[in-house]
Design an enzyme around this catalytic site. Sequence first.
Site, PDB file in Angstrom:
ATOM      1  N   ASN A   1      -5.505 100.086  46.501  1.00  0.00           N
ATOM      2  CA  ASN A   1      -4.222  99.898  47.182  1.00  0.00           C
ATOM      3  C   ASN A   1      -3.666 101.293  47.472  1.00  0.00           C
ATOM      4  O   ASN A   1      -3.183 101.963  46.567  1.00  0.00           O
ATOM      5  CB  ASN A   1      -3.272  99.093  46.272  1.00  0.00           C
ATOM      6  N   TRP A   2      -3.766 101.689  48.724  1.00  0.00           N
ATOM      7  CA  TRP A   2      -3.340 103.051  49.080  1.00  0.00           C
ATOM      8  C   TRP A   2      -1.825 103.189  49.188  1.00  0.00           C
ATOM      9  O   TRP A   2      -1.316 104.285  49.383  1.00  0.00           O
ATOM     10  CB  TRP A   2      -4.010 103.481  50.405  1.00  0.00           C
ATOM     11  N   LYS A   3      -1.115 102.071  49.085  1.00  0.00           N
ATOM     12  CA  LYS A   3       0.355 102.103  49.189  1.00  0.00           C
ATOM     13  C   LYS A   3       0.751 102.894  50.445  1.00  0.00           C
ATOM     14  O   LYS A   3       0.055 102.830  51.452  1.00  0.00           O
ATOM     15  CB  LYS A   3       0.967 102.653  47.900  1.00  0.00           C
TER      16      LYS A   3
ATOM     17  N   HIS B   1       3.300  92.163  45.321  1.00  0.00           N
ATOM     18  CA  HIS B   1       3.242  93.391  44.519  1.00  0.00           C
ATOM     19  C   HIS B   1       4.644  93.705  43.986  1.00  0.00           C
ATOM     20  O   HIS B   1       5.638  93.482  44.680  1.00  0.00           O
ATOM     21  CB  HIS B   1       2.722  94.549  45.376  1.00  0.00           C
TER      22      HIS B   1
ATOM     23  N   GLU C   1       6.185  96.356  43.785  1.00  0.00           N
ATOM     24  CA  GLU C   1       6.952  97.289  44.631  1.00  0.00           C
ATOM     25  C   GLU C   1       7.588  96.557  45.812  1.00  0.00           C
ATOM     26  O   GLU C   1       8.583  97.032  46.369  1.00  0.00           O
ATOM     27  CB  GLU C   1       6.033  98.437  45.089  1.00  0.00           C
TER      28      GLU C   1
ATOM     29  N   GLU D   1      -0.502  93.081  37.020  1.00  0.00           N
ATOM     30  CA  GLU D   1      -0.086  94.482  37.026  1.00  0.00           C
ATOM     31  C   GLU D   1       1.249  94.626  36.294  1.00  0.00           C
ATOM     32  O   GLU D   1       2.315  94.436  36.898  1.00  0.00           O
ATOM     33  CB  GLU D   1       0.093  94.976  38.463  1.00  0.00           C
TER      34      GLU D   1
ATOM     35  N   GLY E   1       1.400 103.516  37.853  1.00  0.00           N
ATOM     36  CA  GLY E   1       1.705 104.901  38.185  1.00  0.00           C
ATOM     37  C   GLY E   1       2.222 105.733  37.016  1.00  0.00           C
ATOM     38  O   GLY E   1       2.737 106.826  37.217  1.00  0.00           O
TER      39      GLY E   1
ATOM     40  N   SER F   1      -2.567 102.053  36.250  1.00  0.00           N
ATOM     41  CA  SER F   1      -3.158 103.264  35.666  1.00  0.00           C
ATOM     42  C   SER F   1      -4.637 103.108  35.300  1.00  0.00           C
ATOM     43  O   SER F   1      -5.093 103.645  34.282  1.00  0.00           O
ATOM     44  CB  SER F   1      -2.341 103.735  34.457  1.00  0.00           C
TER      45      SER F   1
ATOM     46  N   GLY G   1      -4.315 101.916  42.268  1.00  0.00           N
ATOM     47  CA  GLY G   1      -3.422 102.673  43.137  1.00  0.00           C
ATOM     48  C   GLY G   1      -3.882 104.115  43.258  1.00  0.00           C
ATOM     49  O   GLY G   1      -4.818 104.436  44.003  1.00  0.00           O
ATOM     50  N   GLY G   2      -3.248 105.006  42.510  1.00  0.00           N
ATOM     51  CA  GLY G   2      -3.490 106.450  42.621  1.00  0.00           C
ATOM     52  C   GLY G   2      -4.958 106.848  42.612  1.00  0.00           C
ATOM     53  O   GLY G   2      -5.392 107.680  43.427  1.00  0.00           O
TER      54      GLY G   2
HETATM   55  P1  13P Z   1      -1.725 102.870  39.826  1.00  0.00           P
HETATM   56  O1  13P Z   1      -3.211 102.625  39.732  1.00  0.00           O
HETATM   57  O2  13P Z   1      -1.368 104.101  40.596  1.00  0.00           O
HETATM   58  O3  13P Z   1      -1.066 102.755  38.480  1.00  0.00           O
HETATM   59  O4  13P Z   1      -1.123 101.657  40.725  1.00  0.00           O
HETATM   60  C1  13P Z   1      -1.461 100.362  40.418  1.00  0.00           C
HETATM   61  C2  13P Z   1      -1.014  99.482  41.514  1.00  0.00           C
HETATM   62  O5  13P Z   1       0.181  99.268  41.717  1.00  0.00           O
HETATM   63  C3  13P Z   1      -2.036  98.904  42.392  1.00  0.00           C
HETATM   64  O6  13P Z   1      -1.519  97.893  43.198  1.00  0.00           O
END
Ligand code: 13P
Length: 257
Positions: free
Chosen positions: A10-12, A93, A95, A168, A174, A214, A235-236
């Site tokens: 997920n590149w956000k 999600h 977010e 999640e 993050g 994470s 994510g990251g």
């Molecule tokens: P991180 O892997 O950066 O913690 O993000 C997880 C996430 O929200 C994937 O959708």
Amino acid sequence: MTRRPYIVGNWKMHGTRAMLSEARAIDRAAQRHMKVEVALAPPYTLIHPIHREAEQIAVGAQDCHHADGGAYTGDISAAMIADAGAKFVILGHSERRTGHNETDALVRAKAEAAFAAGLRVIMCCGESAETRESGKAIAFVTEQLTASLPALADLPGDIAERLTIAYEPIWAIGTGTAATTGDIAEMHGAIRKLLVDLFGEEQGAEVRILYGGSVKPENAAEIFAVPDVGGALVGGASLTADSFMGIALAASEPFEV
Ligand code: 13P
């Protein structure tokens, strides 16, 4: 049938066309890890360029609107992202739920629209730190998922193929600190029980449940060894081919799904 581990990036809100080289590298590496299903959810603007070039990975979106079309300035429908090449969409999600006030009912309407457009859905759920500290994490996630998933009549017949759950915990996203394997096992077990209750033994047992929060190459193997973990939503660590494929490599070792 046990489904292949599913590793989704997920590149956000990260990525311009300069990131296409990274997507290419991920696609090339995925061709060497056929035991794992690798997919990327870039920002909308990169869905079509990645779809056009990718030979192995599926491309998806991070959200879609619940309506087919209309006067919704700035929004994008499920059919539009499918037309751009998306095969799946991430919905619910945290977010989006927190930053855009998305309710369970809205997430459910989006899922219905996505299935109707022929997309696969990754349905996210997860509790806040406060909810976990109060000991109500399992009850919260069970309720959130029940209210966010479409009714059985609005789901496609091949539920296990079209639906994936992503757990999640908000406090792990993050932060660099993933949930413990004990917490993941307990929550994924509860989600599995819910899926079997909702969809029956056969389909409910096959829906993949991803862990997100994470995940890194360093902790991926121990997370994938947890029962009922069917992959990861990353994510990251999905922003570079090196770290993302390090996670995919950990998933290509045999692990329990
Ligand atoms: P991180 O892997 O950066 O913690 O993000 C997880 C996430 O929200 C994937 O959708």
